[in-house]
Enzyme design. Structure first.
Site, PDB file in Angstrom:
ATOM      1  N   ASP A 139       0.855  -1.187   0.000  1.00  0.00           N
ATOM      2  CA  ASP A 139       0.000   0.000   0.000  1.00  0.00           C
ATOM      3  C   ASP A 139       0.887   1.232   0.000  1.00  0.00           C
ATOM      4  O   ASP A 139       2.001   1.208   0.539  1.00  0.00           O
ATOM      5  CB  ASP A 139      -0.903   0.010   1.236  1.00  0.00           C
ATOM      6  N   ASP A 185      -6.900  -1.480  -4.682  1.00  0.00           N
ATOM      7  CA  ASP A 185      -7.961  -1.145  -3.730  1.00  0.00           C
ATOM      8  C   ASP A 185      -8.897  -0.089  -4.321  1.00  0.00           C
ATOM      9  O   ASP A 185     -10.116  -0.153  -4.137  1.00  0.00           O
ATOM     10  CB  ASP A 185      -7.374  -0.621  -2.422  1.00  0.00           C
TER      11      ASP A 185
END
Length: 170
Positions: A130, A148
């Site tokens: 991330d 995401d």
């Protein structure tokens, strides 16, 4: 003698499937490319301030959304890999069954591209990379990535598609 239909249905269905699968591949490619940039240029936890509400940061998520089950001991890697794989197979079947529903197919292909992007991370690294980090006035949103984002956009489009379908049937 009756002709045997081609695998994948008619040409229109095949063309539609190809379009949505290409979209999913574009998402996977963009996701993996951006994650590779982060892995190559940042150490774990390292961040660059872009604005007063946005940073680029290297974070590792061994769990699911919002780090759900991130401290579960490792088994969750295989659970989430399995869920992503099964979901992708289900989505391919849905794309085949509903080739004329453009918003629905866009949404599903977006979710599938994001799911595959994160499955690739879990298989390669044991965690999801991330790097998009938003915060404001003491509030901090968990870091996320392109995959995401695609999953979120796809989920919103699925809701919109269902609301539009319900409205047409009312």
């Amino acid at each position: 003698m009756a002709a045997i239909p081609a695998v994948g249905g008619n040409q229109s269905t095949t063309r539609s499937m190809a379009l949505w699968l290409i979209w999913a591949v574009v998402i996977v490619a963009a996701d993996q490319w951006t994650k590779e940039l982060i892995l190559r240029n940042y150490q774990w936890g390292e961040a660059t301030t872009i604005t007063n509400f946005f940073n680029i940061v290297r974070a590792h998520n061994t769990g699911a959304a919002f780090s759900f089950l991130s401290n579960a001991g490792g088994w969750q890697r295989w659970l989430f890999t399995g869920i992503g794989t099964v979901a992708s197979l289900f989505i391919i079947w849905q794309l085949y069954k509903h080739p004329t529903q453009k918003l629905f197919c866009f949404a599903l292909a977006s979710v599938m591209g994001g799911a595959i992007g994160n499955v690739v991370d879990r298989l390669m690294h044991g965690y999801v990379v991330d790097f998009l980090d938003f915060h404001a006035m003491g509030w901090h949103f968990p870091a996320f990535n392109v995959a995401d984002s695609a999953i979120t956009v796809g989920a919103v489009c699925l809701i919109v598609d269902e609301l539009l379908r319900a409205r047409r049937e009312a």
